[in-house]
Design an enzyme around this catalytic site. Sequence first.
Site: not given
Length: 616
Positions: A148, A198, A298
């Site tokens: 992502h 992911d 992230s």
Amino acid sequence: MDWVYSTLWLLGVSVCEFWVPVSSAVIGCGEPEPLPNGRVTFISGSQNQHLSVIQYQCNEQFYSLPEGHNGNFTCSSDGKWKDHLNSSLIPQCIPVCGCPTVKLSGFGRILGGEPAPAGSFPWQVLLTGNGRGGGIVIGDRWIMTAAHVLDRYHWEFPKVYVGHNNVDELIQSPPLEVASLHIHPEYSNIGDVNYDHDIALIHLKHPITFNAHIMPLCLPAKDAKYPTGRNGLISGFGNKERDMATNNLMYVPLPVVNQTICRKSIEKVKNERNLSLTDNMLCAGNSEGGKDSCTGDSGGAYILKEGDYFWAAGIVSWGINCGEPGQYGVYTRVANYVDWIKKTIEEEEQKTICGRPMVSIEIHQRILGGEVAPKGTFPWQMLLSVEGGRSGGMVIGDRWILTAAHGLVHQHNNQVIKKSEVMAYVGDNNVENLLQSPPLEVASLHPHPGYSNTDGLSFNHDIALIKLQHPLTFSSSIMQVCLPAKGAEYSTGRVGWVSGFGLKDDDEKPSNLRYVRIPLVDQAKCRSSIDEVRKKKREAPDLTDGMFCAGLPEGGKDTCAGDGGGPYVLKYGGVFWAAGIASWGIDCGEPGQYGVYTRVANYVEWIKKTMEENRN
């Protein structure tokens, strides 16, 4: 003008060369090959003579020799450095993973945490460009992150920074150049509600040299265990309290959370966000909250420790708010993707790996005359048929061939020949087999703009690129040769390899690729040999700084007609690189004369610029 051949002369073995008298001269092995990310030490003996012993050592803490190899090599009676297994191949230094030189004395937090000491998380990557994200160094050309994070970059690559724990210091340094992005093929997150798979990889253009501040993190075993309650660490440059971005790398210890407990915590808020916890994810955190990864973290690592080494257990993926009581951070479970990671790296490096033929070239002949090249030993070698004549070239990219300009430009008017007149073949060492295969379709020809040789005496800038219409598929038979590094050394006496399909000394075209080893010649000595030709009232080209010479003063070994444009390669750390392009010479293996080659290191910027400008 029958004295200069704009295409060089190749590799023949004369009858007299089969008789090699026994010599009482001292056997020497020459200077040992340098070891990238390591060094060589002399243990015993002198002047690299017979029975001298050397030892290869890697840069400790950051690289190590393969298990079971002590690095010792002895100068053998056949003039080669050999190890205890009688192999002349030098070992490679393998990067050490997950073992920072700085140990953490205490634990802090990211959300309400402590700055990480310099060198404590040397695998940490900062990604910028479209927001801030994290990544993990897992190899000298590979970064692992969350899919992502990369999904934001539709039209450009992210900027990649490593080697410092302070954001201001990082962004003042040049970012690492990105070659390609690889998002997991099953990742699909429409509406930000599906974070399954992911995971993504970033392939760098150039390898990283590891040190105390940059080191890869170990990958997990496929059957790695994630026991509930086991403490791990997360690190990142994301938000602290009050949504303020941190300027320093922060870290926090968090335990692995039972999967059922985590799933129930997500179910409680499913009416607000329709998110699901899959078996490709794991959770970490404290039920009371306050410690968590957050926005900007992230793609970073959640690490666990095994003995003295840290390994990548998870990738920061998603969560319900930041440090919310009763909620946990969710991470991609890296162990589930080890096969995909290795497959992706292997397939991509097969495209970009250079100068490492699957079949090693053993030195089994004297440096007189040539030998037939075993299949797969020069997988970058091209056979070019230009307006019916034969010449050479080398693969330097999946759509790019490096060759000499003189083979693509008409001498009488300096005009580039038609691309339809160029037939390119690759993938076999036998001419008959090559010519029976369909030629590669040529898209465009790019001789160096400074090349002009209407008088037949001007071989400066004798370099050109051929762009192919379709990309090559690399294999053991087709591989690119490496381009030289900036400041590449051309040391006098260093021995390189030339290969080609040109004439033998009986003026016949060989049916197989041939090769020969010849040393680099001192530039002043080569100029003197050309001056000797001029003293005999014969014209000869000038030797410029864009050229170098190679050969033997006694002659008998050289490139020949049909080899122009072919490679002269040197070897460094087991990798071959394109040092020269066969350009011109005086006669064929004439005593006192040498082959002249375009010095590729002088043209690396032009090569890269031309390839970039003609990428589409």
